[in-house]
Design a protein around this motif. Structure first.
Motif, PDB file in Angstrom:
ATOM      1  N   ALA A  16       0.810  -1.223   0.000  1.00  0.00           N
ATOM      2  CA  ALA A  16       0.000   0.000   0.000  1.00  0.00           C
ATOM      3  C   ALA A  16       0.845   1.276   0.000  1.00  0.00           C
ATOM      4  CB  ALA A  16      -0.914  -0.005   1.225  1.00  0.00           C
ATOM      5  N   ARG A  17       2.167   1.148  -0.158  1.00  0.00           N
ATOM      6  CA  ARG A  17       3.080   2.294  -0.045  1.00  0.00           C
ATOM      7  C   ARG A  17       2.593   3.531  -0.815  1.00  0.00           C
ATOM      8  NH1 ARG A  17       7.016   4.422  -3.399  1.00  0.00           N
ATOM      9  NH2 ARG A  17       6.175   2.996  -4.927  1.00  0.00           N
ATOM     10  N   ALA A  18       2.316   3.377  -2.121  1.00  0.00           N
ATOM     11  CA  ALA A  18       2.013   4.537  -2.957  1.00  0.00           C
ATOM     12  C   ALA A  18       0.734   5.236  -2.507  1.00  0.00           C
ATOM     13  CB  ALA A  18       1.910   4.112  -4.418  1.00  0.00           C
ATOM     14  N   ARG A  19      -0.300   4.453  -2.210  1.00  0.00           N
ATOM     15  CA  ARG A  19      -1.566   5.110  -1.840  1.00  0.00           C
ATOM     16  C   ARG A  19      -1.477   5.753  -0.457  1.00  0.00           C
ATOM     17  NH1 ARG A  19      -5.798   3.473   1.089  1.00  0.00           N
ATOM     18  NH2 ARG A  19      -7.318   4.337  -0.343  1.00  0.00           N
ATOM     19  N   VAL A  20      -0.716   5.132   0.450  1.00  0.00           N
ATOM     20  CA  VAL A  20      -0.584   5.739   1.778  1.00  0.00           C
ATOM     21  C   VAL A  20       0.220   7.041   1.679  1.00  0.00           C
ATOM     22  CG1 VAL A  20       0.394   5.463   4.095  1.00  0.00           C
ATOM     23  CG2 VAL A  20      -0.850   3.570   3.051  1.00  0.00           C
TER      24      VAL A  20
ATOM     25  N   ARG B  63       0.394   9.029  -0.821  1.00  0.00           N
ATOM     26  CA  ARG B  63      -0.460  10.050  -1.447  1.00  0.00           C
ATOM     27  C   ARG B  63      -1.486  10.572  -0.437  1.00  0.00           C
ATOM     28  NH1 ARG B  63      -2.826   7.566  -6.346  1.00  0.00           N
ATOM     29  NH2 ARG B  63      -4.330   6.815  -4.861  1.00  0.00           N
ATOM     30  N   ALA B  64      -2.089   9.666   0.330  1.00  0.00           N
ATOM     31  CA  ALA B  64      -3.090  10.088   1.312  1.00  0.00           C
ATOM     32  C   ALA B  64      -2.459  10.977   2.385  1.00  0.00           C
ATOM     33  CB  ALA B  64      -3.734   8.864   1.954  1.00  0.00           C
TER      34      ALA B  64
ATOM     35  N   ILE C 298      -5.101   9.173  10.502  1.00  0.00           N
ATOM     36  CA  ILE C 298      -4.091   8.382   9.783  1.00  0.00           C
ATOM     37  C   ILE C 298      -4.444   6.902   9.834  1.00  0.00           C
ATOM     38  CG2 ILE C 298      -1.644   7.745   9.679  1.00  0.00           C
ATOM     39  CD1 ILE C 298      -1.019  10.525  10.875  1.00  0.00           C
ATOM     40  N   LYS C 299      -4.958   6.446  10.974  1.00  0.00           N
ATOM     41  CA  LYS C 299      -5.299   5.016  11.085  1.00  0.00           C
ATOM     42  C   LYS C 299      -6.417   4.622  10.119  1.00  0.00           C
ATOM     43  CE  LYS C 299      -4.670   1.948  14.003  1.00  0.00           C
ATOM     44  NZ  LYS C 299      -4.578   0.979  15.103  1.00  0.00           N
ATOM     45  N   MET C 300      -7.221   5.577   9.707  1.00  0.00           N
ATOM     46  CA  MET C 300      -8.316   5.288   8.774  1.00  0.00           C
ATOM     47  C   MET C 300      -7.827   5.087   7.340  1.00  0.00           C
ATOM     48  SD  MET C 300     -11.051   4.892  10.352  1.00  0.00           S
ATOM     49  CE  MET C 300     -12.176   4.835   8.966  1.00  0.00           C
ATOM     50  N   VAL C 301      -6.556   5.411   7.066  1.00  0.00           N
ATOM     51  CA  VAL C 301      -6.030   5.223   5.705  1.00  0.00           C
ATOM     52  C   VAL C 301      -5.745   3.731   5.510  1.00  0.00           C
ATOM     53  CG1 VAL C 301      -4.165   5.791   4.096  1.00  0.00           C
ATOM     54  CG2 VAL C 301      -4.998   7.535   5.705  1.00  0.00           C
ATOM     55  N   THR C 302      -6.405   3.131   4.564  1.00  0.00           N
ATOM     56  CA  THR C 302      -6.212   1.697   4.308  1.00  0.00           C
ATOM     57  C   THR C 302      -4.767   1.455   3.878  1.00  0.00           C
ATOM     58  OG1 THR C 302      -8.507   1.518   3.656  1.00  0.00           O
ATOM     59  CG2 THR C 302      -7.054  -0.269   2.951  1.00  0.00           C
ATOM     60  N   GLY C 303      -4.136   0.496   4.531  1.00  0.00           N
ATOM     61  CA  GLY C 303      -2.718   0.219   4.255  1.00  0.00           C
ATOM     62  C   GLY C 303      -1.821   0.697   5.375  1.00  0.00           C
ATOM     63  N   VAL C 304      -2.352   1.565   6.243  1.00  0.00           N
ATOM     64  CA  VAL C 304      -1.588   1.967   7.442  1.00  0.00           C
ATOM     65  C   VAL C 304      -1.736   0.854   8.476  1.00  0.00           C
ATOM     66  CG1 VAL C 304      -1.581   3.551   9.423  1.00  0.00           C
ATOM     67  CG2 VAL C 304      -1.700   4.459   7.099  1.00  0.00           C
TER      68      VAL C 304
ATOM     69  N   ALA D  26       0.260  12.860   2.083  1.00  0.00           N
ATOM     70  CA  ALA D  26       0.588  14.169   1.482  1.00  0.00           C
ATOM     71  C   ALA D  26      -0.669  15.038   1.422  1.00  0.00           C
ATOM     72  CB  ALA D  26       1.186  13.977   0.087  1.00  0.00           C
ATOM     73  N   GLY D  27      -1.811  14.403   1.188  1.00  0.00           N
ATOM     74  CA  GLY D  27      -3.083  15.127   1.146  1.00  0.00           C
ATOM     75  C   GLY D  27      -3.496  15.678   2.501  1.00  0.00           C
ATOM     76  N   MET D  28      -2.888  15.165   3.558  1.00  0.00           N
ATOM     77  CA  MET D  28      -3.180  15.679   4.916  1.00  0.00           C
ATOM     78  C   MET D  28      -2.265  16.841   5.269  1.00  0.00           C
ATOM     79  SD  MET D  28      -3.653  12.236   7.163  1.00  0.00           S
ATOM     80  CE  MET D  28      -4.570  10.875   6.499  1.00  0.00           C
ATOM     81  N   GLY D  29      -1.409  17.228   4.345  1.00  0.00           N
ATOM     82  CA  GLY D  29      -0.590  18.423   4.561  1.00  0.00           C
ATOM     83  C   GLY D  29       0.750  18.166   5.230  1.00  0.00           C
ATOM     84  N   CYS D  30       1.248  16.928   5.144  1.00  0.00           N
ATOM     85  CA  CYS D  30       2.579  16.675   5.727  1.00  0.00           C
ATOM     86  C   CYS D  30       3.564  16.353   4.614  1.00  0.00           C
ATOM     87  CB  CYS D  30       2.518  15.518   6.707  1.00  0.00           C
ATOM     88  SG  CYS D  30       2.299  13.939   5.890  1.00  0.00           S
ATOM     89  N   GLU D  31       4.810  16.139   4.998  1.00  0.00           N
ATOM     90  CA  GLU D  31       5.832  15.708   4.027  1.00  0.00           C
ATOM     91  C   GLU D  31       6.198  14.264   4.354  1.00  0.00           C
ATOM     92  OE1 GLU D  31       9.310  18.210   3.854  1.00  0.00           O
ATOM     93  OE2 GLU D  31       8.012  19.970   4.057  1.00  0.00           O
ATOM     94  N   PRO D  32       5.567  13.283   3.710  1.00  0.00           N
ATOM     95  CA  PRO D  32       5.867  11.885   4.030  1.00  0.00           C
ATOM     96  C   PRO D  32       7.117  11.389   3.317  1.00  0.00           C
ATOM     97  CG  PRO D  32       4.053  12.017   2.451  1.00  0.00           C
ATOM     98  CD  PRO D  32       4.542  13.415   2.665  1.00  0.00           C
ATOM     99  N   ARG D  33       7.968  10.694   4.040  1.00  0.00           N
ATOM    100  CA  ARG D  33       9.207  10.124   3.454  1.00  0.00           C
ATOM    101  C   ARG D  33       9.299   8.656   3.830  1.00  0.00           C
ATOM    102  NH1 ARG D  33      12.208  15.082   3.443  1.00  0.00           N
ATOM    103  NH2 ARG D  33      11.809  15.707   1.298  1.00  0.00           N
ATOM    104  N   LEU D  34       9.538   7.814   2.852  1.00  0.00           N
ATOM    105  CA  LEU D  34       9.765   6.395   3.129  1.00  0.00           C
ATOM    106  C   LEU D  34      11.131   6.269   3.804  1.00  0.00           C
ATOM    107  CD1 LEU D  34       8.336   3.687   2.512  1.00  0.00           C
ATOM    108  CD2 LEU D  34       9.761   3.547   0.462  1.00  0.00           C
ATOM    109  N   ARG D  35      11.179   5.616   4.978  1.00  0.00           N
ATOM    110  CA  ARG D  35      12.462   5.519   5.697  1.00  0.00           C
ATOM    111  C   ARG D  35      13.411   4.573   4.961  1.00  0.00           C
ATOM    112  NH1 ARG D  35      12.671   4.389  12.117  1.00  0.00           N
ATOM    113  NH2 ARG D  35      11.068   6.022  12.051  1.00  0.00           N
ATOM    114  N   ASP D  36      14.643   5.017   4.815  1.00  0.00           N
ATOM    115  CA  ASP D  36      15.656   4.260   4.096  1.00  0.00           C
ATOM    116  C   ASP D  36      16.285   3.202   5.012  1.00  0.00           C
ATOM    117  OD1 ASP D  36      17.086   4.482   1.421  1.00  0.00           O
ATOM    118  OD2 ASP D  36      18.745   4.300   2.842  1.00  0.00           O
ATOM    119  N   GLY D  37      16.749   2.125   4.402  1.00  0.00           N
ATOM    120  CA  GLY D  37      17.369   1.054   5.185  1.00  0.00           C
ATOM    121  C   GLY D  37      18.731   1.412   5.758  1.00  0.00           C
ATOM    122  N   GLY D  38      19.335   2.504   5.292  1.00  0.00           N
ATOM    123  CA  GLY D  38      20.621   2.926   5.861  1.00  0.00           C
ATOM    124  C   GLY D  38      21.796   2.389   5.083  1.00  0.00           C
TER     125      GLY D  38
END
Ligand code: 5RP
Length: 230
Positions: A141-145, A147-148, A195-201, A150-162
């Motif tokens: 669900a990465r892509a849809r979460v 997008r959702a 946020i919990k209501m977003v499917t895929g979270v 970002a629509g809430m007004g934050c800057e979402p970043r996928l955490r990198d493995g390092g």
């Protein structure tokens, strides 16, 4: 040598533990110190204590320190949970998940009759939100979460493995972590629900109304904040 604030908080929280307790143990560097101290105490006193860990890190550390493990299946209600935090507000609402263990931490911390936070005093903030909010996400669900969020007004970043893992970090549960920078969070519970209501979270690193007490250590000593769970 452990940092003094974390060491003081972890030592102070030891007095919360009693012989016969079934304990939830969180994850992170402060909890790692607590596990070491607890292992010593249990050995010295000959106590019968069982632990439910929230990560591979805590499970392996607990065993290395002579502590015995159990599960929530055997003990659905815990006497006490001890866990760290990334931010703590004056009402003892928390941001957690800096170590990517937030989902098991929330399950364990909310299964305890008493939940105690241990941290150095720099974690106390007037308002949550400076620390980007960790959110565990189903990889499918990465892509849809994203997008959702970002629509809430934050800057979402996928955490990198390092350094030692190309691509995204994978949690102990096989999921991804998104770090979402919202800035000041005015309504932690409202945001948690949204946020919990977003499917895929899978879970949100906002812990609202769960903690009873926080031990905050620094060079000058330990401050204890208490709150009744509603
Ligand atoms: C792990 C957590 C940790 O408790 C949090 O990141 C605090 O860690 P530390 O004690 O190392 O500062 O939420 O998911």
């Amino acid at each position: 040598m452990a940092p003094v604030g974390k060491l003081r908080a972890a030592s102070a929280a030891l007095k919360e533990v009693a012989d016969g307790d079934v304990l939830g143990i969180g994850t992170g560097s402060t909890v790692a110190i607590f596990i070491g101290l607890l292992g010593k105490k249990v050995k010295e006193e000959g106590w019968d204590v069982l632990c439910v860990p929230t990560s591979y890190q805590s499970a392996y550390l607990a065993v290395e320190n002579g502590l015995r493990l159990t599960t929530l299946d055997e003990h659905p209600t815990l006497d006490l949970a001890v866990d760290g935090a990334d931010e703590i507000d004056p009402d003892l609402n928390l941001i957690k998940g800096g170590g990517a263990a937030l989902t098991k931490e929330k399950v364990v911390d909310s299964s305890a009759k008493r939940f105690v936070v241990i941290a150095d005093s720099t974690k106390l903030v007037e308002r949550l939100g400076k620390f980007p909010l960790p959110i565990e996400v189903l990889p499918f669900a990465r892509a849809r979460v994203l997008r959702a969020l970002a629509g809430m007004g934050c800057e979402p970043r996928l955490r990198d493995g390092g350094d030692r893992k190309d691509g995204p970090l994978v949690t102990d549960n096989g999921n991804f972590i998104v770090d979402a920078a919202f800035g000041e969070i005015l309504d932690p519970h409202g945001l948690e629900l949204e946020i919990k209501m977003v499917t895929g979270v899978v879970e949100v690193g906002l812990f609202v109304g769960l903690a009873h007490c926080a031990y905050l250590g620094d060079a000058s000593g330990v401050r204890v904040l208490n709150r009744e769970r509603k």
